[in-house]
Design an enzyme around this catalytic site. Structure first.
Site, PDB file in Angstrom:
ATOM      1  N   THR A 178      24.982  27.450 137.128  1.00 39.44           N
ATOM      2  CA  THR A 178      24.720  27.187 135.709  1.00 39.44           C
ATOM      3  C   THR A 178      25.491  25.963 135.244  1.00 39.44           C
ATOM      4  OG1 THR A 178      24.387  29.553 135.311  1.00 39.44           O
ATOM      5  CG2 THR A 178      24.796  28.157 133.383  1.00 39.44           C
TER       6      THR A 178
ATOM      7  N   PHE B  44      29.727  32.816 130.524  1.00 37.44           N
ATOM      8  CA  PHE B  44      28.981  31.915 131.402  1.00 37.44           C
ATOM      9  C   PHE B  44      29.030  32.328 132.858  1.00 37.44           C
ATOM     10  CE2 PHE B  44      30.001  29.230 127.821  1.00 37.44           C
ATOM     11  CZ  PHE B  44      28.858  28.456 127.653  1.00 37.44           C
ATOM     12  N   ASP B  45      27.870  32.355 133.488  1.00 36.27           N
ATOM     13  CA  ASP B  45      27.819  32.196 134.931  1.00 36.27           C
ATOM     14  C   ASP B  45      28.296  30.769 135.204  1.00 36.27           C
ATOM     15  OD1 ASP B  45      26.864  32.538 137.742  1.00 36.27           O
ATOM     16  OD2 ASP B  45      25.486  30.964 137.089  1.00 36.27           O
ATOM     17  N   VAL B  46      28.990  30.561 136.304  1.00 33.48           N
ATOM     18  CA  VAL B  46      29.562  29.238 136.590  1.00 33.48           C
ATOM     19  C   VAL B  46      28.799  28.511 137.696  1.00 33.48           C
ATOM     20  CG1 VAL B  46      31.642  27.990 137.329  1.00 33.48           C
ATOM     21  CG2 VAL B  46      31.841  29.969 135.789  1.00 33.48           C
TER      22      VAL B  46
END
Length: 238
Positions: free
Chosen positions: A19, A14-16
């Site tokens: 996102t 995941f991009d955090v």
């Protein structure tokens, strides 16, 4: 149709910021707080455009420490005081940036089926706050402090591949989930990953505070929320 079913992945990376954490609301909210104290009516989209220009320059520092510098650069155009203390306030305010309304529940649901990996261009100190706000869902986390680089540098992704390989997996076992076409979706495709675009700005024109990609990449999976991704995965695991 996507090449692989959702149930076939072991990992979701995941991009955090942008996102899972509502970066734009956090940044604009902090700037509006400063603006209100000085009688300024702040345009959120204009502020994001100024941020984007100021952030992606050769003199940029690591995020979010760089917000102290960025503030001083964009303050005059926003009609705000050019005060280093306010830049520090903007940077420190990142600790309180909140997840999107669907992020915590979606991550808890996805954690039942996958090993979740954070891949963030944020520094470790900021990620610690984001991780706590999200309910500590991650199996592993890679920050810019850990990798020594930022997405979309392929070197960032290769460190994640090495970690997964050490657990007996491969990049084919990873679905990369992100909102940034520039930082994540394009490069993940170039590296042979399956990807999932969470189009957080689906109801707003433009790319906001995120740099626009040179070319748009059609993702393997496309949702407008994390809840929709969690729903789709739940169907396949039912």
């Amino acid at each position: 149709m996507p090449a692989k079913p959702l149930r076939s992945f072991r990992y979701l990376s995941f991009d955090v910021v942008g996102t899972l954490i509502d970066f734009e609301a956090g940044l604009v909210g902090s700037l509006r707080s400063i603006a209100a104290e000085h009688g300024v009516d702040l345009d959120g989209e204009a502020a994001l455009a100024l941020y984007r220009t100021a952030r992606y320059t050769p003199e940029a520092l690591s995020f979010p420490d760089d917000l102290a510098r960025v503030y001083l650069e964009i303050a005059p155009d926003l009609g705000l005081p050019v005060d280093p203390a306010l830049g520090v306030r903007l940077r420190d305010g990142v600790a309180a940036w909140a997840p999107f309304a669907d992020s915590v529940a979606a991550m808890a649901r996805l954690k039942q089926h996958y090993r979740l990996i954070a891949m963030t261009n944020a520094q470790r100190w900021a990620f610690a706050h984001f991780d706590a706000a999200l309910g500590h869902p991650f199996h592993a986390a890679f920050t810019t402090d850990d990798t020594g680089t930022e997405k979309p540098d392929p070197a960032f992704f290769h460190q994640v591949f090495a970690f997964v390989e050490a657990e007996g997996g491969s990049r084919d076992d990873i679905l990369h989930v992100a909102q940034s076409q520039y930082h994540d979706i394009g490069i993940s495709r170039a590296l042979g990953m399956t990807n999932c675009w969470i189009e957080r700005r689906h109801d707003v024109a433009g790319y906001g505070g995120t740099i626009a990609p040179a070319d748009f990449t059609t993702p393997d999976y496309h949702f407008t929320s994390m809840a929709a991704l969690a729903d789709a995965a739940a169907v396949e695991f039912a």
